[in-house]
Design an enzyme around this catalytic site. Structure first.
Site, PDB file in Angstrom:
ATOM      1  N   GLU A  43       0.855  -1.188   0.000  1.00 38.82           N
ATOM      2  CA  GLU A  43       0.000   0.000   0.000  1.00 38.82           C
ATOM      3  C   GLU A  43       0.894   1.242   0.000  1.00 38.82           C
ATOM      4  OE1 GLU A  43      -3.777   1.654   2.614  1.00 38.82           O
ATOM      5  OE2 GLU A  43      -2.090   0.723   3.662  1.00 38.82           O
ATOM      6  N   LYS A 113     -10.253   0.206  -1.619  1.00 41.31           N
ATOM      7  CA  LYS A 113     -10.254  -0.148  -0.193  1.00 41.31           C
ATOM      8  C   LYS A 113     -11.564   0.274   0.473  1.00 41.31           C
ATOM      9  CE  LYS A 113      -7.332   0.674   3.926  1.00 41.31           C
ATOM     10  NZ  LYS A 113      -6.172   1.484   4.396  1.00 41.31           N
ATOM     11  N   CYS A 156      -4.509  -3.532   3.478  1.00 40.04           N
ATOM     12  CA  CYS A 156      -4.115  -3.117   4.831  1.00 40.04           C
ATOM     13  C   CYS A 156      -5.188  -3.299   5.903  1.00 40.04           C
ATOM     14  CB  CYS A 156      -3.613  -1.673   4.792  1.00 40.04           C
ATOM     15  SG  CYS A 156      -2.607  -1.210   6.237  1.00 40.04           S
TER      16      CYS A 156
END
Length: 270
Positions: A43, A113, A156
């Site tokens: 990321e 995300k 993440c």
């Protein structure tokens, strides 16, 4: 699916787009030289800086990041994951976007995300990703890479939400990618445990590229990019310096673990 080598790249990205892309290219080359066919970048691989700076440069970061990924994939004839970079979405916000590219430079999957990191940590750092990032609206889908297996994407903070990975395993995922810029404070206690848990509960390989070290100001990340097998065994760990974790993705091992522990077949709910 055949046996092959995968790579989880570890970087110390900074608020400098060109520097970061140069470091990423060097590490991709290092992974290619060791035989990796599926390579994942962390990321924020192309830019890791203050939220305001990211927003101001988002258009250039998005354009150059996508071009970079397609160029590298074609040049080295690899499948390449860019683990997260900002893509403008109007309303003065961006989408934190993971992009998977084929060896011929074509887009295979794009995931925005969905879980945003808005957290006040005891070390004095405050993170409010939602101040500049718009959350994705849909769960990721599994991508069938043929000989490389069926891959599910995430980014993440998603790792703390097991329902996302259960959705991927229900779609047939064999490999879970979890590119991250995990904070140093939380990473020391939770990073490896969460990665292993996602591998074990879904009997999948996990490829987890990571950021490491000091990026700017008080922003430190944990490192320890790793590849974990479906039993939860850490096959390779990049430690705390920029580098590459490389390990074999083996379909026979995957089948063996799923025979030994057929928990996916025993689900009662969902």
């Amino acid at each position: 699916m055949k046996s092959y080598l995968a790579a989880a790249i570890q970087m110390t990205s900074r608020p400098d787009l060109e520097h970061n892309l140069g470091e990423a290219e060097d590490l991709i080359q290092l992974a290619v030289n060791q035989g990796a066919k599926l390579i994942s970048l962390p990321e924020n691989f192309s830019f890791l800086g203050e939220e305001s700076a990211k927003l101001a440069q988002a258009s250039a970061i998005a354009t150059k990041s996508e071009k970079f990924l397609k160029t590298m994939a074609q040049r080295f004839q690899i499948t390449l994951l860019g683990g997260g970079f900002p893509v403008p979405d109007g309303e003065n916000k961006v989408l934190n976007t993971a992009l998977l590219i084929s060896p011929d430079g074509q887009e295979l999957a794009r995931y925005h995300k969905v879980h945003l990191f808005d957290v006040n940590l005891p070390d004095g750092n405050t993170y409010k990703e939602s101040s500049t990032v718009k959350a994705g609206a849909t769960l990721p889908e599994v991508v069938d890479l043929g000989d490389l297996g069926k891959v599910g994407l995430s980014v993440c903070y998603d790792v703390r939400f097991p329902e996302l990975y259960r959705s991927l395993s229900q779609q047939g995922a064999e490999i879970l990618c979890i590119p991250a810029a995990f904070t140093a404070y939380t990473g020391k206690d939770h990073w490896q445990t969460l990665i292993q848990a996602r591998a074990i509960e879904n009997t999948c390989y996990v490829i987890a590229p990571a950021q490491t070290g000091n990026h700017y100001g008080m922003r430190y990340t944990h490192g320890h990019a790793m590849i974990v097998d479906p039993w939860g065994t850490v096959l390779n760990d990049a430690g705390v310096h920029p580098g590459v974790a490389i390990a074999e993705i083996n379909p026979e091992r995957l089948a063996q673990v799923r025979r030994q522990m057929p928990s996916l077949e025993h689900r009662v709910f969902g």
